[in-house]
Scaffold this motif. Structure first.
Motif, PDB file in Angstrom:
ATOM      1  N   ILE A  17      41.238  43.641  52.679  1.00 43.79           N
ATOM      2  CA  ILE A  17      40.406  43.408  51.508  1.00 43.79           C
ATOM      3  C   ILE A  17      40.986  44.206  50.348  1.00 43.79           C
ATOM      4  N   PRO A  18      41.222  43.641  49.171  1.00 37.69           N
ATOM      5  CA  PRO A  18      40.850  42.288  48.759  1.00 37.69           C
ATOM      6  C   PRO A  18      41.643  41.204  49.482  1.00 37.69           C
ATOM      7  N   TYR A  19      40.935  40.095  49.738  1.00 37.56           N
ATOM      8  CA  TYR A  19      41.524  38.954  50.438  1.00 37.56           C
ATOM      9  C   TYR A  19      41.549  37.763  49.502  1.00 37.56           C
ATOM     10  N   LEU A  20      42.654  37.014  49.539  1.00 40.89           N
ATOM     11  CA  LEU A  20      42.776  35.776  48.785  1.00 40.89           C
ATOM     12  C   LEU A  20      43.551  34.784  49.640  1.00 40.89           C
ATOM     13  N   CYS A 134      39.439  25.176  46.428  1.00 34.76           N
ATOM     14  CA  CYS A 134      40.558  25.204  47.384  1.00 34.76           C
ATOM     15  C   CYS A 134      40.982  26.614  47.765  1.00 34.76           C
ATOM     16  N   GLY A 135      40.201  27.625  47.353  1.00 33.72           N
ATOM     17  CA  GLY A 135      40.576  28.993  47.684  1.00 33.72           C
ATOM     18  C   GLY A 135      39.364  29.862  47.953  1.00 33.72           C
ATOM     19  N   LEU A 136      39.569  30.931  48.740  1.00 35.55           N
ATOM     20  CA  LEU A 136      38.521  31.888  49.083  1.00 35.55           C
ATOM     21  C   LEU A 136      39.005  33.288  48.734  1.00 35.55           C
ATOM     22  N   GLN A 137      38.142  34.036  48.054  1.00 36.61           N
ATOM     23  CA  GLN A 137      38.456  35.410  47.666  1.00 36.61           C
ATOM     24  C   GLN A 137      37.316  36.325  48.111  1.00 36.61           C
ATOM     25  N   ILE A 138      37.671  37.475  48.695  1.00 35.94           N
ATOM     26  CA  ILE A 138      36.693  38.482  49.086  1.00 35.94           C
ATOM     27  C   ILE A 138      37.173  39.823  48.544  1.00 35.94           C
ATOM     28  N   VAL A 139      36.305  40.500  47.786  1.00 39.57           N
ATOM     29  CA  VAL A 139      36.674  41.776  47.171  1.00 39.57           C
ATOM     30  C   VAL A 139      35.523  42.761  47.327  1.00 39.57           C
ATOM     31  N   GLY A 140      35.833  44.050  47.132  1.00 40.76           N
ATOM     32  CA  GLY A 140      34.784  45.057  47.092  1.00 40.76           C
ATOM     33  C   GLY A 140      34.618  45.841  48.375  1.00 40.76           C
ATOM     34  N   ASP A 141      33.433  46.451  48.512  1.00 37.76           N
ATOM     35  CA  ASP A 141      33.147  47.361  49.621  1.00 37.76           C
ATOM     36  C   ASP A 141      32.614  46.587  50.815  1.00 37.76           C
ATOM     37  N   VAL A 142      33.512  46.022  51.592  1.00 39.34           N
ATOM     38  CA  VAL A 142      33.111  45.247  52.758  1.00 39.34           C
ATOM     39  C   VAL A 142      34.257  45.229  53.760  1.00 39.34           C
TER      40      VAL A 142
END
Length: 256
Positions: A17-20, A134-142
């Motif tokens: 993370i961050p993930y894209l 068409c895309g996935l993003q995950i950011v932050g405190d996780v």
């Protein structure tokens, strides 16, 4: 024979993370995104974004943003051409500091239906065309353990390919909404208890009671047996060495 998931169905485990990452084939009504993870005690906020592209600067069709700041809430929004839309604020927090979670984003005709730990949380209505995602993003405190994107409705069909239910006692029997068809996917999660000997998962023909598909993990033998029963008669068994006794007592039994 080892099971190999088709393109777009492979889970992502323990991403940085961050993930894209891409959503292969995009989304459609009936698609679902499954996330399993945890939030740290020191969390302030994190975000899950569905992107209309594969870059951080892409338009955002869904911005899911839990905020822990003394006024705990979850903010939903979109971003187009660099401009944020009006916020939808849900003043309820389905996540707990220091705890794990399971989250599902289900695509419906109305919007994105969010379920957390088996409970419906909120539906965010579509603002940008679903076909653009068409895309996935995950950011932050996780912390994320698993990302699983499951394909949507079957071409030409009206039924989505995801439904969920809370914990059920065994034996369990219920209808599959819309029945089974090409590209429909069923996920079963649970725990194999110590001392378990065998498990049976059966797909039944509702009118005749025939067992169209019989999946029988035999834990102590370390094999999975597959078969069918038509007209009261069992067919020839197929078996694979896909389960091991060492897995007994652990979480995460998954059948795809």
């Amino acid at each position: 024979m080892t099971f190999v998931a088709p393109p777009g169905y492979q889970p992502v485990y323990s991403p940085t993370i961050p993930y894209l990452g891409p959503i292969y084939g995009g989304l459609r009504e009936g698609s679902s995104i499954y996330l399993q993870g945890s939030v740290p005690d020191s969390i302030t906020r994190f975000a899950v974004n569905l992107l209309c592209g594969q870059y951080e600067s892409s338009d955002i069709a869904l911005h899911f943003n839990p905020r822990f700041d003394g006024r705990d809430r979850v903010v939903f929004n979109t971003c187009q051409n660099g401009a944020w839309g009006s916020e939808d604020k849900v003043r309820s927090m389905p996540f707990r500091k220091g705890k794990g979670f399971e989250m599902v984003i289900m695509v419906t005709s109305q919007g994105y239906k969010i379920t957390v730990n088996g409970k419906d949380f909120h539906t965010f209505e579509h603002r940008l065309p679903l076909q653009r995602v068409c895309g996935l993003q995950i950011v932050g405190d996780v912390h994320i353990q698993t990302i699983n994107i499951i394909g949507g409705g079957c071409p030409g069909g009206d039924f989505g390919c995801f439904f969920s239910c809370d914990f059920q006692s065994l034996p369990y029997s219920d209808m599959i909404p819309g029945g089974m068809s090409s590209k429909r996917t069923l996920i079963i999660r649970g725990m194999v208890p110590y001392g378990a000997k065998k498990i049976s998962i059966n797909f039944l023909a509702s009118r005749s009671g025939d067992v169209v598909f019989h999946m029988n993990p035999r834990v102590q033998e370390g094999v999975v047996v597959r078969n069918s029963r038509i007209g009261g008669n069992w067919g020839t068994e197929e078996d694979s060495t896909l389960i091991y006794p060492s897995a007994v007592g652990t979480r995460g039994l998954r059948c795809l």
